[in-house]
Write an enzyme that holds these catalytic residues in place. Sequence first.
Site, PDB file in Angstrom:
ATOM      1  CD  GLU A 277      12.118  12.886   6.140  1.00  0.00           C
ATOM      2  OE1 GLU A 277      12.925  12.693   7.054  1.00  0.00           O
ATOM      3  OE2 GLU A 277      12.329  12.506   4.968  1.00  0.00           O
TER       4      GLU A 277
ATOM      5  CG  HIS B 214      13.092  15.825  10.791  1.00  0.00           C
ATOM      6  ND1 HIS B 214      14.084  14.919  11.116  1.00  0.00           N
ATOM      7  CD2 HIS B 214      12.661  15.470   9.564  1.00  0.00           C
ATOM      8  CE1 HIS B 214      14.245  14.062  10.123  1.00  0.00           C
ATOM      9  NE2 HIS B 214      13.403  14.382   9.172  1.00  0.00           N
TER      10      HIS B 214
ATOM     11  CB  CYS C  35      16.225  12.162  16.903  1.00  0.00           C
ATOM     12  SG  CYS C  35      16.172  13.756  16.068  1.00  0.00           S
TER      13      CYS C  35
END
Length: 447
Positions: A176, A248, A369
């Site tokens: 990721e 995450h 993000c």
Amino acid sequence: MSGDAEEINFDGLVGLTHNYAGLSEGNLASARNSGSVSRPRDAALQGLAKMQRLRALGLAQGVLPPHERPNISWLRSLGFSGSDGEVWSRVWESEQFIARAAAAASAMWAANAATISPSADCADGKLHASVANLQTMLHRQLEAEQTQRTLERLLPDAARFVVHEALLPHDVLSDEGAANHMRMTGSPGASGVEIFIYGRRSTGDRKGFPARQTEEASQAVARRHKLDPGRTVFAKQASRAIDMGAFHNDVVAVAHEHVLFYHEEAFDDKDALLAEIRAKAAGFEPVFVEIPAAQVSLQEAVSSYLFNSQIVRLPGATSLTLIAPTETRDNNKTAPVVAEMIAKPGAAIGKVEYVEVRESMRNGGGPACLRLRIVMTPAERAAAAQGFFLDDALAAKLEAWIKTHYREELAPADLPDPSLVTETQTALDELTRILPLGGDFYPFQRT
């Protein structure tokens, strides 16, 4: 590596099809707002305003382009045919989940684009970037090919940069990107400790929300980047944090320079992780800023995105600055914690700046993000494609472009509209003449 090296944030520009489809399992904000009416124009302008705010604070800032959405070339590979508008109408008639994946604007969250290792950390002296495969979620797995094209445009000099294609998209190698990667160092240009946080090993059998990063993927990226094992750390994220919505690591922890800012319950074995960082931190003394669960619960950390903030050093500052979402300021648990933290004498994080990214937050993405961090020496910055670095002229062009092409609102009932395809392709074609992308950058330009 030069002591003049600097960390540059490259933010993803929010795409024209920004919508709330609720595609991301384990992302509580995405699920909570599924089916809501989105505001793509506001979302893009909020992201651009955040970039400009960091520039106003004296920081270098870059911008990354949105991907082509709807992803018509992928839909054609699934057997849909006709004009682009007909393809879009037909997929909505028969495969709505596929259609929603093809329309997702999730590439805006550039922290998932890749993992970056500065040249100071890599044995060959080059800056390495590994594109993330994002294989856990269909709509995100679609991003890898276009992300690689973006990074190759941004980092074209093979003598200085290595852009690795995504790992094979498989459950064992689930990657990721930088959202599960941190780096600590005495200064940006010095060799640092690279910290890879994974949610599971391939042999593990866990229940609950998906653990999107595997240890095997993290190890593979570290090997590709030629990192020194004596300066590399691998640690497991706490399963409870994942199940509380920390899909995450950057939802519960963030590092910058010598400082690690994290929630008490972020890691599976916190004490072992901190001890290993101390042991491998040659040349600097790590500072650990822990927020106790008694002050801020995991639930509050996730809802406020306190840790999905950026940490930056402003020019000439002796302490670091937290770039936090307004949701952190508006939360009655996190606001006083931040105020107390920055007020302490000699605080490692001594200032906070709040930014408005509400449209992104409603889909589960805060300030951290939206950005991909790349540490560059002056020579590396000069070798990168200059048109990706934000200045006032580029910001003005992007603002005008957004206001011209983005819809004010996008309701679920609007998504099947075949004119959405024409609108986005027209806008993106124009964008390739604003950013240094070239006339063959997007799939629709190559057909």
